[in-house]
Write an enzyme that holds these catalytic residues in place. Structure first.
Site, PDB file in Angstrom:
ATOM      1  N   CYS A   1      -4.237  13.488  12.504  1.00  0.00           N
ATOM      2  CA  CYS A   1      -5.133  12.143  12.160  1.00  0.00           C
ATOM      3  C   CYS A   1      -5.069  11.303  13.043  1.00  0.00           C
ATOM      4  O   CYS A   1      -4.475  11.610  14.658  1.00  0.00           O
ATOM      5  CB  CYS A   1      -3.991  11.613  11.298  1.00  0.00           C
ATOM      6  SG  CYS A   1      -2.935  10.600  11.688  1.00  0.00           S
TER       7      CYS A   1
ATOM      8  N   ARG B   1      -8.460  -0.446   4.283  1.00  0.00           N
ATOM      9  CA  ARG B   1      -7.173   0.558   3.989  1.00  0.00           C
ATOM     10  C   ARG B   1      -5.938  -0.286   3.815  1.00  0.00           C
ATOM     11  O   ARG B   1      -5.264   0.234   3.032  1.00  0.00           O
ATOM     12  CB  ARG B   1      -6.598   2.019   4.781  1.00  0.00           C
ATOM     13  CG  ARG B   1      -8.136   2.421   5.552  1.00  0.00           C
ATOM     14  CD  ARG B   1      -7.557   3.708   5.725  1.00  0.00           C
ATOM     15  NE  ARG B   1      -6.493   4.642   5.956  1.00  0.00           N
ATOM     16  CZ  ARG B   1      -6.277   5.670   5.793  1.00  0.00           C
ATOM     17  NH1 ARG B   1      -6.451   5.654   6.908  1.00  0.00           N
ATOM     18  NH2 ARG B   1      -5.681   5.490   5.192  1.00  0.00           N
TER      19      ARG B   1
ATOM     20  N   ASP C   1       3.959   0.454  12.039  1.00  0.00           N
ATOM     21  CA  ASP C   1       2.869  -0.294  12.250  1.00  0.00           C
ATOM     22  C   ASP C   1       2.833  -1.301  12.069  1.00  0.00           C
ATOM     23  O   ASP C   1       1.922  -1.794  12.078  1.00  0.00           O
ATOM     24  CB  ASP C   1       3.208   0.159  10.510  1.00  0.00           C
ATOM     25  CG  ASP C   1       3.406   1.365   9.315  1.00  0.00           C
ATOM     26  OD1 ASP C   1       2.850   2.246  10.620  1.00  0.00           O
ATOM     27  OD2 ASP C   1       3.394   1.598   9.052  1.00  0.00           O
TER      28      ASP C   1
ATOM     29  N   LYS D   1       0.398  -1.806   0.283  1.00  0.00           N
ATOM     30  CA  LYS D   1      -0.334   0.047   0.051  1.00  0.00           C
ATOM     31  C   LYS D   1       1.313   1.453  -0.130  1.00  0.00           C
ATOM     32  O   LYS D   1       0.318   2.417  -0.416  1.00  0.00           O
ATOM     33  CB  LYS D   1      -1.015   0.155   1.941  1.00  0.00           C
ATOM     34  CG  LYS D   1      -1.257   1.442   1.065  1.00  0.00           C
ATOM     35  CD  LYS D   1      -2.574   1.190   2.752  1.00  0.00           C
ATOM     36  CE  LYS D   1      -1.807   1.197   3.878  1.00  0.00           C
ATOM     37  NZ  LYS D   1      -1.302   2.762   4.336  1.00  0.00           N
ATOM     38  N   ASN D   2       2.235   1.983   1.056  1.00  0.00           N
ATOM     39  CA  ASN D   2       2.627   2.699   1.312  1.00  0.00           C
ATOM     40  C   ASN D   2       3.104   2.356  -0.021  1.00  0.00           C
ATOM     41  O   ASN D   2       4.022   3.548  -0.257  1.00  0.00           O
ATOM     42  CB  ASN D   2       3.202   2.958   2.242  1.00  0.00           C
ATOM     43  CG  ASN D   2       2.175   2.501   3.711  1.00  0.00           C
ATOM     44  OD1 ASN D   2       1.006   2.956   3.562  1.00  0.00           O
ATOM     45  ND2 ASN D   2       2.428   2.380   4.559  1.00  0.00           N
TER      46      ASN D   2
ATOM     47  N   ARG E   1       1.406  14.660  13.393  1.00  0.00           N
ATOM     48  CA  ARG E   1       1.403  14.081  11.977  1.00  0.00           C
ATOM     49  C   ARG E   1       2.026  15.504  10.801  1.00  0.00           C
ATOM     50  O   ARG E   1       1.140  15.080  10.330  1.00  0.00           O
ATOM     51  CB  ARG E   1       1.263  13.295  11.160  1.00  0.00           C
ATOM     52  CG  ARG E   1       1.084  11.670  11.938  1.00  0.00           C
ATOM     53  CD  ARG E   1       0.294  11.127  11.447  1.00  0.00           C
ATOM     54  NE  ARG E   1       0.651  10.587  10.267  1.00  0.00           N
ATOM     55  CZ  ARG E   1       0.200   9.318   9.905  1.00  0.00           C
ATOM     56  NH1 ARG E   1      -0.964   8.641   9.709  1.00  0.00           N
ATOM     57  NH2 ARG E   1       1.244   8.886   7.959  1.00  0.00           N
TER      58      ARG E   1
END
Ligand code: EPZ
Length: 438
Positions: A121, A404, A312, A27-28, A126
């Site tokens: 967020c 997500r 993460d 994803k990233n 961030r």
């Protein structure tokens, strides 16, 4: 705040996971590579693209700008021949902070951009100050006006940029703008994540001149617009998704083969899993087997930028440590608000106490199923792991967070023997009040 009906996950826990899982594209990585396509009036084919809600948001951002984007299974076709506008509105950027990456790419190609600031967020403040400072150093004039970064640059010029902290997003935004700058840009204290290397490899495949990605010093020699061209590119495997399944295997006394991975991207988590008591066996260049031996020992963990232990995976690993022998100490150094899984894990019988940026996890013999909700993507992954470990039934709500970042989660877990199902919204009768996400 939207109020729509929401799905829930139902897990019957305490069954060992057994079998093979194929890991999806990262994803990233893909989100930034999609943004990079803006740089050239060309056509691109991206492979190993996961079908995720974040990818759909980035698709909307690119379409808003005028690109043609189509996805067929795991292949994405992007036609960036025409750009019709250079803004990314609040409605889109607030859904996903990664879309702020279009600022650097639009500046590079169009010399102007107006991109909404991502705002706060759920996992912490961030900021984007390092993105903005870096782009200003390359010659962009940037005004922060009514929640937007409004940027113009008649000319971008390569510079030496030292980042205060090795920010992934700032490294990427600066790299993107520097591709078409005049002269060389050197980013020092750059982020070293595999996703940075993937972005640099993609940019080089489309004609850029970047070296040093994967180290803390990245050199971008500017090229001309006409040097850039289309490319076909395969996205790297998602190391965080892979590690999530590895942790789940370890926590359920499972025996799981991970396919389509790059083991070298997983060194820090492999080491921790071995320290905890799991067995990790290399089965091939892109395949690992994880065996949960049933013996789990407490560990201390400190999250760090790559190649350290990833933030993460802090929440997923905490779920595992809740049932390890002894007391584990987890220190979260990147985000001030990334312990939201603790309350939910404690509802399942865990004993975790938070003191500032430290969590003290006192292992318990077993967790028990409960109703819990995901507060962000990785907290959600932690609850899935906890549910797989727990005795009885766990119900997880607010799945939009999990959607997500985990492609076909239910299908993949069912494929390795988990008893998990997704109950559709119309049958749950519960409203989703999920706020803007990370
Ligand atoms: C990326 O976020 C990832 N997201 C995150 O993944 C991941 O947690 C994070 O890197 C760290 O590995 C994407 O790639 C889309 P940072 P990013 O800039 O780029 C501070 C997931 O679960 N900072 O490296 O936003 C910041 O507050 C997620 O998939 C500034 O102060 O992270 C943080 O403390 C969520 N000013 C630290 O740096 C800035 O201008 C690292 O953030 C930028 C960052």
């Amino acid at each position: 705040m939207l109020s729509t009906q929401q799905d829930k996950l139902v897990i019957e826990g305490a069954y060992a996971l057994n079998g093979s899982v194929k890991v999806s594209g990262a994803k990233n990585s893909v989100l930034k590579i999609m943004g990079a396509c803006i740089l050239s009036a060309s056509k691109f084919e991206l492979r190993n693209v996961p079908q995720l809600s974040d990818v759909r948001v980035m698709t909307e951002v690119l379409r808003h700008i005028g690109l043609v984007v189509e996805q067929q299974d795991d292949v994405m076709f992007i036609d960036a021949t025409h750009i019709s506008r250079t803004d990314a509105p609040y409605e889109l950027v607030s859904k996903m902070r990664a879309s702020f990456i279009v600022l650097g790419a639009l500046l590079g190609r169009c010399h102007e951009a107006k991109v909404s600031l991502p705002g706060g967020c759920s996992i912490g403040k961030r900021g984007v100050d390092l993105h903005i400072k870096g782009l200003q150093m390359l010659g962009a004039e940037i005004n922060l006006n009514q929640g937007y970064a409004e940027a113009v640059a008649s000319r971008l010029e390569g510079k030496e940029i030292l980042l205060d902290t090795p920010s992934v997003g700032a490294t990427e935004n600066i790299m993107l703008a520097a591709v078409l700058a005049e002269g060389s840009t050197v980013i020092s204290n750059a982020a070293q994540e595999p996703e940075i290397v993937d972005l640099a490899n993609f940019l080089n495949a489309m004609g850029a001149d970047i070296s040093g990605a994967g180290t803390n010093e990245i050199i971008i020699n500017g090229v001309r617009q006409q040097d850039l061209h289309g490319a076909t590119y395969t996205i790297v495997p998602d190391r965080i998704e892979a590690a999530t399944y590895m942790i789940a295997a370890a926590g359920t006394e499972g025996n799981v083969i991970l396919e389509n991975i790059i083991p070298g991207h997983l060194n820090s988590v492999i080491r921790k899993l071995e320290d905890v008591g799991a067995e990790i066996i290399t089965e091939g260049p892109n395949t690992l087997r994880v065996i949960g031996t049933g013996k789990l020992e407490a560990q201390n963990i400190v999250t760090q930028p790559y190649p350290g232990f990833p933030t993460d995976l802090q929440a997923p690993f905490m779920a595992l440590l809740t049932i390890a022998n002894g007391v584990s100490i987890i220190t979260e150094t990147l985000y001030e608000n990334r312990f939201k899984q603790i309350g939910e894990l404690n509802r399942m019988g865990a004993q975790v106490q938070q003191e500032g940026d430290i969590a003290v996890v006192t292992g318990v013999p077993k967790l028990t199923g409960a109703q819990v909700k995901a507060s962000d993507l990785r907290a959600g992954a932690a609850l899935v792991i906890a549910g797989l470990q727990a005795e009885g039934t766990t119900e997880i709500f607010e799945l939009s967070h999990i959607d997500r970042g985990y492609e076909c989660l239910v299908e993949k877990l069912t494929g390795i023997g988990a008893r998990i199902s997704r109950v559709p919204a119309e049958l749950t009768g519960i409203a989703d009040t999920t706020p803007a996400t990370n």
